[in-house]
Design a protein around this motif. Structure first.
Motif, PDB file in Angstrom:
ATOM      1  N   HIS A  63       0.827  -1.224   0.000  1.00  0.00           N
ATOM      2  CA  HIS A  63       0.000   0.000   0.000  1.00  0.00           C
ATOM      3  C   HIS A  63       0.854   1.264   0.000  1.00  0.00           C
ATOM      4  O   HIS A  63       0.379   2.330   0.393  1.00  0.00           O
ATOM      5  CB  HIS A  63      -0.916   0.030   1.226  1.00  0.00           C
ATOM      6  CG  HIS A  63      -2.219  -0.710   1.023  1.00  0.00           C
ATOM      7  ND1 HIS A  63      -2.503  -1.465  -0.075  1.00  0.00           N
ATOM      8  CD2 HIS A  63      -3.334  -0.795   1.819  1.00  0.00           C
ATOM      9  CE1 HIS A  63      -3.717  -1.974   0.036  1.00  0.00           C
ATOM     10  NE2 HIS A  63      -4.241  -1.589   1.169  1.00  0.00           N
ATOM     11  N   ARG A 164       9.040  -0.763 -11.277  1.00  0.00           N
ATOM     12  CA  ARG A 164       7.655  -0.405 -10.970  1.00  0.00           C
ATOM     13  C   ARG A 164       6.878  -1.650 -10.531  1.00  0.00           C
ATOM     14  O   ARG A 164       7.218  -2.758 -10.926  1.00  0.00           O
ATOM     15  CB  ARG A 164       6.910   0.120 -12.227  1.00  0.00           C
ATOM     16  CG  ARG A 164       7.593   1.254 -12.957  1.00  0.00           C
ATOM     17  CD  ARG A 164       7.384   2.590 -12.250  1.00  0.00           C
ATOM     18  NE  ARG A 164       7.977   3.657 -13.028  1.00  0.00           N
ATOM     19  CZ  ARG A 164       9.164   4.214 -12.763  1.00  0.00           C
ATOM     20  NH1 ARG A 164       9.887   3.821 -11.725  1.00  0.00           N
ATOM     21  NH2 ARG A 164       9.647   5.181 -13.515  1.00  0.00           N
ATOM     22  N   LYS A 167       0.533  -2.107 -12.252  1.00  0.00           N
ATOM     23  CA  LYS A 167      -0.878  -2.381 -11.938  1.00  0.00           C
ATOM     24  C   LYS A 167      -1.712  -2.070 -13.166  1.00  0.00           C
ATOM     25  O   LYS A 167      -2.468  -1.099 -13.187  1.00  0.00           O
ATOM     26  CB  LYS A 167      -1.306  -1.539 -10.730  1.00  0.00           C
ATOM     27  CG  LYS A 167      -0.406  -1.774  -9.515  1.00  0.00           C
ATOM     28  CD  LYS A 167      -0.769  -0.913  -8.326  1.00  0.00           C
ATOM     29  CE  LYS A 167       0.276  -1.100  -7.222  1.00  0.00           C
ATOM     30  NZ  LYS A 167      -0.085  -0.525  -5.954  1.00  0.00           N
TER      31      LYS A 167
HETATM   32  C1  LIG Z   1       4.666  -7.332   0.381  1.00  0.00           C
HETATM   33  C2  LIG Z   1       4.015  -6.545  -0.724  1.00  0.00           C
HETATM   34  C3  LIG Z   1       2.684  -6.797  -1.040  1.00  0.00           C
HETATM   35  C4  LIG Z   1       2.067  -6.079  -2.064  1.00  0.00           C
HETATM   36  N1  LIG Z   1       0.766  -6.391  -2.402  1.00  0.00           N
HETATM   37  C5  LIG Z   1       0.135  -5.712  -3.392  1.00  0.00           C
HETATM   38  C6  LIG Z   1      -1.217  -6.027  -3.764  1.00  0.00           C
HETATM   39  O1  LIG Z   1      -1.844  -6.921  -3.216  1.00  0.00           O
HETATM   40  N2  LIG Z   1      -1.778  -5.298  -4.750  1.00  0.00           N
HETATM   41  C7  LIG Z   1      -1.117  -4.303  -5.390  1.00  0.00           C
HETATM   42  O2  LIG Z   1      -1.675  -3.660  -6.280  1.00  0.00           O
HETATM   43  N3  LIG Z   1       0.183  -3.999  -5.089  1.00  0.00           N
HETATM   44  C8  LIG Z   1       0.810  -4.687  -4.099  1.00  0.00           C
HETATM   45  N4  LIG Z   1       2.117  -4.386  -3.782  1.00  0.00           N
HETATM   46  C9  LIG Z   1       2.824  -3.350  -4.543  1.00  0.00           C
HETATM   47  C10 LIG Z   1       2.762  -2.019  -3.812  1.00  0.00           C
HETATM   48  O3  LIG Z   1       1.468  -1.499  -3.868  1.00  0.00           O
HETATM   49  C11 LIG Z   1       3.802  -1.069  -4.436  1.00  0.00           C
HETATM   50  O4  LIG Z   1       5.080  -1.562  -4.181  1.00  0.00           O
HETATM   51  C12 LIG Z   1       3.674   0.338  -3.886  1.00  0.00           C
HETATM   52  O5  LIG Z   1       2.440   0.907  -4.224  1.00  0.00           O
HETATM   53  C13 LIG Z   1       4.780   1.227  -4.439  1.00  0.00           C
HETATM   54  O6  LIG Z   1       4.749   1.228  -5.830  1.00  0.00           O
HETATM   55  P1  LIG Z   1       6.019   0.829  -6.690  1.00  0.00           P
HETATM   56  O7  LIG Z   1       6.361  -0.603  -6.356  1.00  0.00           O
HETATM   57  O8  LIG Z   1       5.602   0.966  -8.136  1.00  0.00           O
HETATM   58  O9  LIG Z   1       7.136   1.744  -6.331  1.00  0.00           O
HETATM   59  C14 LIG Z   1       2.772  -5.095  -2.775  1.00  0.00           C
HETATM   60  C15 LIG Z   1       4.121  -4.852  -2.455  1.00  0.00           C
HETATM   61  C16 LIG Z   1       4.743  -5.564  -1.444  1.00  0.00           C
HETATM   62  C17 LIG Z   1       6.191  -5.318  -1.120  1.00  0.00           C
END
Ligand SMILES: Cc1cc2nc3c(=O)[nH]c(=O)nc-3n(C[C@H](O)[C@H](O)[C@H](O)COP(=O)(O)O)c2cc1C
Length: 395
Positions: A63, A164, A167
């Motif tokens: 999140h 990234r 999504k």
């Molecule tokens: C342990 C973990 C669980 C996550 N679960 C979800 C998820 O269920 N749905 C989702 O859309 N993104 C999920 N994410 C991605 C995060 O939302 C994302 O890393 C964050 O919004 C930052 O965006 P970025 O990775 O593009 O920098 C998850 C990330 C991690 C590390």
């Protein structure tokens, strides 16, 4: 498409309308300040630790809560990492397992940045014992930087700024076998395994499961409300709070203007704004040509950090290969409503009861989106009065 209110929000967000809107283009686009931390090289700090931390904050994390706080001692090359207990997700992540996966990713990016500067990191995990929200003064990790002229820059360092969580709907093209094989080489940890599913029948079954789990989370009021509470709706909110779930775009702007999009509307399962979100996720799950998951042979706090480190490397390796990756964690979550589905799912995938599936990801090909917001690196040192990281004296 009939022009009901739901389609209005979607159509107003489509590229045709964005172009037609001309001067209105850019309404609710990502504020520059919210993504300024993605250019850490532009203003390197004189303290090497702050330089490295300015890469670590770009880690993937659940999140986008960015649940980290840091203490820098004035006398050493030491960084002490703490968990910010005001940034937990108690409804969807009641054991804070995902929060510490995020911390692990933070540590891996810190180490990659150290490699680029010719430093080793000596990291102690939970030196005073495991995390307890009531005792946030216990560190998650102590990191000592040690100069090593022989340390070579890790090639994955170059991917940090491009990485990234994608999504978006993916193309139908399945993951190439050579890419799947290369992803297997991204990390090496004898207690963590990674599996890919590319067989269309199995992928279809996994899609159905992941989608079912997503709906359980969203139709369980307290788990969904937790997400709604951290949504940043519109450019002003994102600029003010560069964390959480950013809800931006021209369609959202128009929806807000016409009173169709608001926090209350998004929270209401009977609203069009809610249904637009459901439709978007359904489209993503339908357009998923492969899945990938990571399993550990135990679920201790240190292994959660190691999973995060391995996941960060995997996500960076995927970036290097042009592979899109998107964690979909709902089916792995620990709250009671999810348990019956989770148990069937783990049985179907033959995950032993002694093991833990830690991450499930959609994997495929898609254009990478823009970066997600980050708090400025200086925020790491604002500890809302916690004694844990008082006494920062280098900034
Ligand atoms: C342990 C973990 C669980 C996550 N679960 C979800 C998820 O269920 N749905 C989702 O859309 N993104 C999920 N994410 C991605 C995060 O939302 C994302 O890393 C964050 O919004 C930052 O965006 P970025 O990775 O593009 O920098 C998850 C990330 C991690 C590390």
């Amino acid at each position: 498409m009939p022009m009901n209110r739901r389609n209005f929000i979607k159509v107003m967000g489509s590229s045709a309308v964005i172009v037609a809107a001309g001067s209105l283009n850019g309404c609710d686009s990502m504020p520059k300040s919210a993504i300024a931390p993605w250019r850490p090289q532009q203003a390197p700090h004189k303290d090497i630790r702050v330089q490295l931390l300015s890469y670590a904050i770009l880690a993937p994390n659940p999140h986008n809560m960015q649940p980290w706080m840091v203490h820098l001692s004035s006398t050493s090359h030491r960084i002490i990492l703490y968990c910010d207990s005001e940034r937990l997700l108690p409804m969807t992540d009641p054991e804070s397992r995902q929060i510490f996966i995020g911390h692990g990713a933070f540590l891996e990016l810190l180490d990659l940045a150290a490699s680029a500067q010719g430093y080793d990191t000596r990291i102690q995990y939970f030196p005073e014992g495991g995390f307890d929200p009531a005792q946030e003064s216990r560190p998650v990790a102590i990191i000592d930087l040690v100069k090593n002229e022989n340390r070579k820059k890790d090639p994955l360092f170059h991917e940090i700024l491009k990485r990234r969580s994608t999504k978006e709907p993916f193309a139908a093209t399945p993951l190439q076998a050579s890419h799947a094989a290369e992803l297997q080489t991204a990390f090496s940890d004898s207690q963590i395994s990674m599996t890919t599913a590319m067989d269309p029948q199995q992928v279809q079954r996994l899609r159905e499961w992941a989608w079912e789990a997503w709906k359980i989370e969203v139709f369980t009021p307290r788990t969904y409300q937790e997400s709604v509470d951290v949504m940043r709706i519109g450019a002003d909110e994102v600029a003010k709070h560069p964390d959480g779930i950013d809800i931006l775009g021209t369609g959202i702007w128009w929806g807000r203007m016409f009173g169709m999009v608001s926090r209350e509307k998004i929270a209401d399962p009977k609203s069009e704004a809610f249904q637009v979100g459901v439709d978007q996720y359904e489209e993503m799950f339908q357009n998923t040509p492969g899945f990938l998951w990571m399993v550990s042979d135990n679920n201790s706090r240190p292994i959660q950090l190691r999973i995060g480190r391995a996941y960060a490397r995997l996500n960076l390796k995927a970036t290097q290969l042009g592979v899109a990756m998107h964690p979909v964690s709902q089916i792995l979550q620990e709250y009671k409503e999810m348990q019956p589905l989770q148990q069937q799912f783990l049985k179907y995938l033959n995950v032993p009861k002694s093991h833990r599936m830690q991450l499930l990801m959609r994997v495929g090909y898609a254009e990478f989106p823009g970066p997600s917001p980050r708090r400025p690196v200086q925020d790491l040192f604002r500890c809302h009065g916690s004694s844990a990281c008082a006494g920062v004296d280098v900034l």
